[in-house]
Motif scaffolding. Structure first.
Motif, short mmCIF file in Angstrom:
data_model
loop_
_atom_site.label_atom_id
_atom_site.label_comp_id
_atom_site.label_asym_id
_atom_site.label_seq_id
_atom_site.Cartn_x
_atom_site.Cartn_y
_atom_site.Cartn_z
N LYS A 42 -27.46 -0.20 9.42
CA LYS A 42 -26.69 -0.91 8.38
C LYS A 42 -25.61 0.00 7.79
CE LYS A 42 -30.32 -4.19 7.13
NZ LYS A 42 -31.08 -4.80 6.02
N GLU A 43 -24.91 0.65 8.67
CA GLU A 43 -23.81 1.52 8.24
C GLU A 43 -22.51 0.73 8.21
OE1 GLU A 43 -25.51 5.72 10.15
OE2 GLU A 43 -23.88 4.63 11.11
N LYS A 44 -21.73 0.95 7.16
CA LYS A 44 -20.41 0.36 7.05
C LYS A 44 -19.39 1.49 7.03
CE LYS A 44 -21.88 -3.84 6.76
NZ LYS A 44 -21.60 -4.82 7.84
N HIS A 45 -18.44 1.44 7.94
CA HIS A 45 -17.48 2.53 8.09
C HIS A 45 -16.16 2.18 7.41
CE1 HIS A 45 -19.78 4.94 11.10
NE2 HIS A 45 -20.38 3.77 11.24
N GLY A 46 -15.64 3.13 6.66
CA GLY A 46 -14.36 2.96 6.00
C GLY A 46 -13.49 4.18 6.21
N GLU A 66 -27.11 -1.04 2.42
CA GLU A 66 -26.18 -0.56 3.43
C GLU A 66 -25.69 0.84 3.07
OE1 GLU A 66 -24.27 -4.86 4.78
OE2 GLU A 66 -23.21 -3.61 3.33
N LEU A 81 -22.51 3.55 3.27
CA LEU A 81 -21.07 3.68 3.48
C LEU A 81 -20.78 5.02 4.16
CD1 LEU A 81 -18.13 2.73 2.98
CD2 LEU A 81 -18.26 3.89 0.76
N VAL A 122 -20.12 -2.48 -0.68
CA VAL A 122 -21.26 -2.29 0.22
C VAL A 122 -22.54 -2.71 -0.48
CG1 VAL A 122 -22.57 -0.59 1.54
CG2 VAL A 122 -20.09 -0.42 1.41
N SER A 147 -25.08 2.06 14.55
CA SER A 147 -24.57 1.81 13.20
C SER A 147 -25.10 0.49 12.65
CB SER A 147 -23.04 1.80 13.20
OG SER A 147 -22.53 3.10 13.39
N GLU A 148 -25.14 -0.52 13.50
CA GLU A 148 -25.67 -1.82 13.06
C GLU A 148 -27.15 -1.71 12.68
OE1 GLU A 148 -24.98 -4.96 15.81
OE2 GLU A 148 -22.81 -4.97 15.49
#
Length: 204
Positions: free
Chosen positions: A167-171, A199, A201, A195, A163-164
């Motif tokens: 560049k994934e951001k989890h919500g 990146e 989402l 985001v 994920s890093e």
């Protein structure tokens, strides 16, 4: 947002009406000096400027210990071969099987089973999970180094690093009642604003 305060002082004669460039290791600012005149040379011309602190990118996660070293090796191999998704799928399959099927642990931990038989069992397990030759050898190496028993931890770590790298951001959206499609989309739109453009989402 938190602010940082810079103080810029100018020697006499003062640059009235000019635009002055102020450089620091972290900032590059332009200050417009007004036309006002101080009473005498003894006055100091100083400006206090509130600026946003420079953005510091988050440090990459580093996993330590035997499982951490194995994770980083697997991620590096997956990135080099452009196979992150394939590696993750295989690791998920093997980790789930290792935790749910006692016969796998028995085969790999039984002291009466020879080292070569254990390696052959790992190759068979890898093949059934869909591993390619490169990943199969990585799994065999884990067994040789007696790290395969940490496959669940390695798999979790692998997901974090993947994920890093992407560049994934989890919500996560939690609601006491079912959301309409309109409300769901509105919440996701607000989350998307947090985001950055580079990146991605991921909403669950």
């Amino acid at each position: 947002d938190e602010k940082q305060r810079l103080i810029a002082q100018f020697p006499y004669p003062w640059p009235w009406g000019q635009t002055i460039e102020v450089k620091t290791p972290r900032h590059n600012l332009k200050i417009k000096i007004p036309q006002d005149q101080p009473a005498s040379k003894q006055h100091k011309l100083a400006y206090k400027i509130d600026v946003a602190p420079p953005e510091v990118p988050p440090a990459p996660t580093i996993f330590l210990g035997p499982a951490g070293k194995a994770t980083h090796a697997l991620v590096n191999a997956a990135v080099a071969s452009n196979s992150l998704d394939a590696y993750k799928q295989v690791l998920d399959t093997i980790a789930a099987a290792y935790e749910s099927k006692s016969e796998i642990k028995t085969a790999l931990l039984n002291p009466r089973t020879s080292a070569e038989d254990k390696l052959e069992f790992v190759r068979s397990l890898a093949a059934s999970a869909g591993a390619d030759a490169a990943l199969t050898e990585q799994l065999v190496l884990l067994q040789k180094e007696k790290k395969l028993g940490k496959i669940s931890e390695i798999t979790r770590n692998f997901g974090v690093l993947m994920s890093e790298y992407r560049k994934e951001k989890h919500g996560t959206i939690v609601s006491a009642e079912p959301l309409s499609e309109k409300h769901y989309d509105a919440i996701v739109a607000k989350m998307q604003k947090l985001v950055k453009s580079d990146e991605k989402l991921i909403v669950t």
